[in-house]
Design an enzyme around this catalytic site. Structure first.
Site, short mmCIF file in Angstrom:
data_model
loop_
_atom_site.label_atom_id
_atom_site.label_comp_id
_atom_site.label_asym_id
_atom_site.label_seq_id
_atom_site.Cartn_x
_atom_site.Cartn_y
_atom_site.Cartn_z
N GLU A 62 0.99 -1.30 -0.12
CA GLU A 62 -0.23 0.39 0.02
C GLU A 62 0.48 1.34 0.34
O GLU A 62 2.38 1.36 0.71
CB GLU A 62 -0.57 0.42 1.25
N ASP A 136 -2.73 12.05 -2.67
CA ASP A 136 -2.72 13.51 -2.49
C ASP A 136 -3.01 14.09 -4.43
O ASP A 136 -2.05 13.65 -4.63
CB ASP A 136 -1.37 14.04 -1.82
N ASP A 172 -11.90 10.94 -4.93
CA ASP A 172 -12.25 11.48 -4.66
C ASP A 172 -11.74 13.22 -5.30
O ASP A 172 -13.71 13.89 -4.99
CB ASP A 172 -13.09 11.62 -3.17
N THR A 211 -12.37 4.61 4.74
CA THR A 211 -10.78 5.36 5.02
C THR A 211 -11.60 6.05 5.43
O THR A 211 -12.57 6.46 5.43
CB THR A 211 -9.88 4.88 4.47
#
Length: 233
Positions: A62, A136, A172, A211
């Site tokens: 990850e 980010d 998102d 998350t």
């Protein structure tokens, strides 16, 4: 083995942004001082399942695990698999260590620093799954080269995944989404997009935990969240 080349414009050659936020609480600092050295990825040499876990188990990676909740969820779900998580933000590392301790996760190894430095030392074709969740977005055009979803990092991920292995990406941020899909179009020979209908990327797939970043995106900012699965050809 693929090389991660410092200064190569096709790779992410350094970290950007903060590495620490507010001061750690005493318990968190204790975990960083005592637990992290025991489960840290070695600083040198190949990064293999055998070297980290003593056996040839399926290996997951990850990139930028945030607070570690997804990493811990997957590690608990698949106790016979090995998980590597890399995160430059010390506060996130401390939160992940709390998950490891509280849930007694023996199958997690952590790197506090640049994920690409460790990923480059994983043998080609060794990974079963790779994850990049809510990176980010660096939304300004002049910062686009700083995004993790660029040709260099994606090529490295492709090299490290075994045939049939899976790369999961979630965001998102609409600008980042368009950028990421344009990048992935250039990797049609390496990746197959695992989707048949819009619901496949609009709804969180099975085994993909929520998350805190996703919760904040939906509940605080009112954003949509998109989920992508790419299978290594």
């Amino acid at each position: 083995m693929s090389a991660y080349k410092e200064g190569d414009p096709t790779t992410l050659s350094r970290l950007y942004g903060r590495s620490m936020g507010k001061p750690l609480r005493p318990r968190q600092q204790g975990l960083v001082d005592d637990l992290l050295p025991k489960i840290a990825v070695p600083d040198e040499g190949p990064v293999t399942a055998e070297g980290l876990f003593g056996e040839n188990c399926p290996l997951h990676f990850e990139i930028g695990f945030g607070g570690g909740e997804h990493l811990a969820y997957r590690a608990d779900l698949l106790p016979n698999h090995g998980f590597i998580g890399a995160e430059p933000f010390l506060n996130g590392v401390a939160q992940a260590l709390s998950h490891v301790e509280e849930e007694r996760l023996a199958n997690v190894r952590i790197h506090h620093g640049d994920a690409m430095e460790v990923l480059a030392r994983v043998p080609d074709g060794a990974l079963t799954m790779a994850y990049l969740l809510h990176p980010d977005p660096w939304p300004k055009a002049r910062h686009a080269k700083r995004r993790m979803m660029n040709d260099g990092p994606v090529k490295l991920i492709a090299d490290k995944l075994k045939p049939g292995g899976e790369f999961r990406f979630g965001t998102d941020h609409a600008i980042y989404l368009r950028h990421a899909l344009m990048v992935m179009q250039r990797f049609g020979d390496e990746f197959e997009w695992v989707a048949e209908k819009p619901a496949d990327w609009q709804n969180r797939p099975s085994g993909w935990s929520k998350t805190r970043y996703e919760t904040k995106a939906r509940e605080v900012f009112g954003h949509e969240v998109w989920y992508f699965r790419f299978r290594r050809r």
